[in-house]
Design an enzyme around this catalytic site. Structure first.
Site, PDB file in Angstrom:
ATOM      1  N   GLY A 122      11.509  30.106 -13.830  1.00 58.44           N
ATOM      2  CA  GLY A 122      10.284  30.862 -14.094  1.00 58.44           C
ATOM      3  C   GLY A 122       9.172  29.982 -14.625  1.00 58.44           C
ATOM      4  O   GLY A 122       9.107  28.788 -14.343  1.00 58.44           O
ATOM      5  N   SER A 135      16.641  25.777 -13.131  1.00 61.01           N
ATOM      6  CA  SER A 135      15.258  25.463 -13.471  1.00 61.01           C
ATOM      7  C   SER A 135      14.978  25.737 -14.947  1.00 61.01           C
ATOM      8  O   SER A 135      15.596  25.138 -15.825  1.00 61.01           O
ATOM      9  CB  SER A 135      14.322  26.258 -12.562  1.00 61.01           C
ATOM     10  OG  SER A 135      13.007  25.781 -12.662  1.00 61.01           O
ATOM     11  N   CYS A 166      16.760  21.526 -11.658  1.00 68.21           N
ATOM     12  CA  CYS A 166      15.511  21.656 -12.420  1.00 68.21           C
ATOM     13  C   CYS A 166      14.356  20.850 -11.850  1.00 68.21           C
ATOM     14  O   CYS A 166      13.354  20.651 -12.539  1.00 68.21           O
ATOM     15  CB  CYS A 166      15.741  21.200 -13.859  1.00 68.21           C
ATOM     16  SG  CYS A 166      17.007  22.111 -14.703  1.00 68.21           S
ATOM     17  N   ILE A 174       8.742  21.680  -8.570  1.00 66.67           N
ATOM     18  CA  ILE A 174       8.105  21.671  -7.263  1.00 66.67           C
ATOM     19  C   ILE A 174       6.825  22.502  -7.335  1.00 66.67           C
ATOM     20  O   ILE A 174       6.673  23.364  -8.201  1.00 66.67           O
ATOM     21  CB  ILE A 174       9.038  22.235  -6.167  1.00 66.67           C
ATOM     22  CG1 ILE A 174       9.452  23.676  -6.505  1.00 66.67           C
ATOM     23  CG2 ILE A 174      10.264  21.362  -6.004  1.00 66.67           C
ATOM     24  CD1 ILE A 174      10.297  24.327  -5.445  1.00 66.67           C
ATOM     25  N   LYS A 220       3.992  12.185 -11.995  1.00 67.17           N
ATOM     26  CA  LYS A 220       3.557  12.459 -13.358  1.00 67.17           C
ATOM     27  C   LYS A 220       4.238  13.711 -13.918  1.00 67.17           C
ATOM     28  O   LYS A 220       4.736  13.714 -15.049  1.00 67.17           O
ATOM     29  CB  LYS A 220       2.039  12.641 -13.391  1.00 67.17           C
ATOM     30  CG  LYS A 220       1.475  12.975 -14.746  1.00 67.17           C
ATOM     31  CD  LYS A 220      -0.039  13.015 -14.732  1.00 67.17           C
ATOM     32  CE  LYS A 220      -0.550  14.138 -13.850  1.00 67.17           C
ATOM     33  NZ  LYS A 220      -2.030  14.274 -13.917  1.00 67.17           N
TER      34      LYS A 220
END
Length: 444
Positions: free
Chosen positions: A68, A100, A123, A126, A141
């Site tokens: 989320g 994630s 995790c 994207i 980054k």
């Protein structure tokens, strides 16, 4: 004296018995499932506050999430780290995942447990998915930031830093046995009682706020369940990407149908309500404003096709705008982490394409016909009698009866001149239930 001593001993035992019962440790259990949103963080805050107010031995969160919002996840991590009660993340039930954002939350907890048949990890940040379904990876980054954040959580808890980094850099996902062997989690348990039994006597992996490392005492506990509020259940339903997308689309259709066919007011009323609910739902997991604008533009093209048929030109433009808007609607953009996992996106992509095609066909054929029918002058009822020829069955002097289409009607002569039975007349006007006619001469 002996009897007195026995009585005193019994009284003392009875006196301390309730006190002993009152010292029973309390463990709260709460469920968190679905996409992590700001509202999920609000629920974490409520659960932790309840556990703290009742001096609970621990708070167990049964977690099942595909991930989320990054900012909501970080807020939950902060809530856990500042809790004065140990927070145990339990990936449960079987088939559940902590992917994630869920993995970051688990790594921040004082103890991690998993049920058999679950998984943890995956995790990699994207930005979204291309129209062909391929992943749009975040720039270095952003990947480096989340890798450092995960590494910091693992270092603080003394868990496997290498595996934690691979969760982000390589999208690593582990089963309960693999996670336990890799020192990512502490317990594999079939259910909450099994978890309490296995975690009894363990020391928290992260210091509890204001208390340091705490040894968990689950020898004599009372398990209490914390249920989510009704508002949370409603928001969880609305925050489902598929549900919010459907509400948004149906809401727009209701408004359009209501405005193009005025007079009923129900379609536009329901449409406005559904549209607002859809936008509220999307607001909890974020959406791309450009996608929303493209969807609106697509609807405008569809309406234009219905109002001013262009033999498909506006329909094609609307279809392209609508599908592209839907495909990029759920991308957070701005360098953020994409909020819809791959499986959900694939389902949404199919739904978006099918919905777009159905809408195009509807506006190209169905809606255009509805608008034309609504604009067409009435051709049924009393108005259709104008211009029809009938026969007088009761003298018009100047009022009488005529037969038109096999029905008897009260009629009146237009110029007031009498018309005899059997003569033919033509209807020139309808006044309520009376027909105004004029003689056309000759018998019919």
């Amino acid at each position: 004296m002996r009897r007195i001593a026995v009585v005193i001993a019994v009284l003392v035992f009875m006196l301390f018995l309730p006190s002993s019962s009152a010292q029973k440790n309390v463990v709260y259990v709460a469920k968190v499932s679905g996409t992590i949103t700001e509202y999920t963080a609000d629920q974490f805050a409520r659960y932790i506050k309840t556990a703290e107010e009742h001096n609970a031995e621990a708070l167990i969160i049964e977690l099942n999430t595909p991930g989320g919002q990054g900012d909501a996840m970080m807020r939950i991590v902060s809530l856990i780290q500042n809790s004065t009660v140990p927070v145990i993340i339990y990936v449960y039930p079987r088939g559940a995942i902590a992917a994630s954002a869920g993995t970051y939350i688990a790594m921040a907890s004082h103890l991690i447990a998993m049920a058999p048949g679950t998984s943890i990890g995956a995790c990699e940040p994207i930005l979204g998915y291309a129209p062909n379904g391929s992943i749009i990876r975040a720039p270095a980054k952003i990947r480096n930031f989340y890798t450092a954040y995960m590494r910091s959580l693992a270092e603080e808890s003394g868990r496997n830093v290498t595996a934690a980094e691979k969760f982000v850099m390589e999208d690593l996902s582990l089963t309960p046995v693999e996670a336990l062997k890799a020192h990512v989690i502490e317990v594999v348990a079939d259910n909450v009682p099994d978890l309490l039994k296995k975690a009894n006597g363990m020391k928290t992996k992260i210091p509890v706020s204001g208390r340091g490392y705490v040894t968990l005492n689950f020898t004599n506990v009372e398990v209490k369940e914390l249920n989510p509020s009704l508002s949370y259940e409603i928001v969880t339903f609305l925050a489902n990407p598929a549900v919010s997308y459907i509400l948004l689309t149906v809401g727009m259709l209701g408004l359009i149908f209501g405005f193009l066919t005025p007079g009923w007011h129900v379609p536009e009323t329901l449409g406005a309500i559904l549209l607002v609910l859809g936008v509220i739902g999307m607001g909890y997991f974020g959406y791309n404003y450009a996608g929303l604008l493209l969807i609106v533009l697509g609807m405008v093209f569809f309406v234009a096709e219905a109002l001013t048929p262009t033999f498909g030109l506006f329909t094609v433009a609307g279809l392209v705008s609508f599908i592209l808007g839907g495909l990029i609607l759920f991308g957070k953009g701005g360098g953020g982490v994409y909020l819809v996992n791959e499986a959900t996106f694939r389902t949404l992509r199919l739904a978006i394409i099918v919905t777009g095609i159905l809408l195009a066909l509807f506006f190209l054929f169905g809606m255009a016909a509805v608008v034309k029918a609504h604009r067409r002058k009435p051709e049924t009822g009393r108005e259709e009698l104008v211009g029809e020829v009938g026969r007088v069955v009761e003298d018009l002097n100047p009022e009488g009866m005529i037969r038109v289409h096999g029905e008897l009607w009260r009629a009146i002569s237009k110029d007031g001149s009498p018309v005899r039975v059997g003569e033919a007349v033509k209807v020139v006007e309808v006044r309520g239930l009376t027909l105004v006619v004029e003689k056309i001469g000759g018998d019919r």
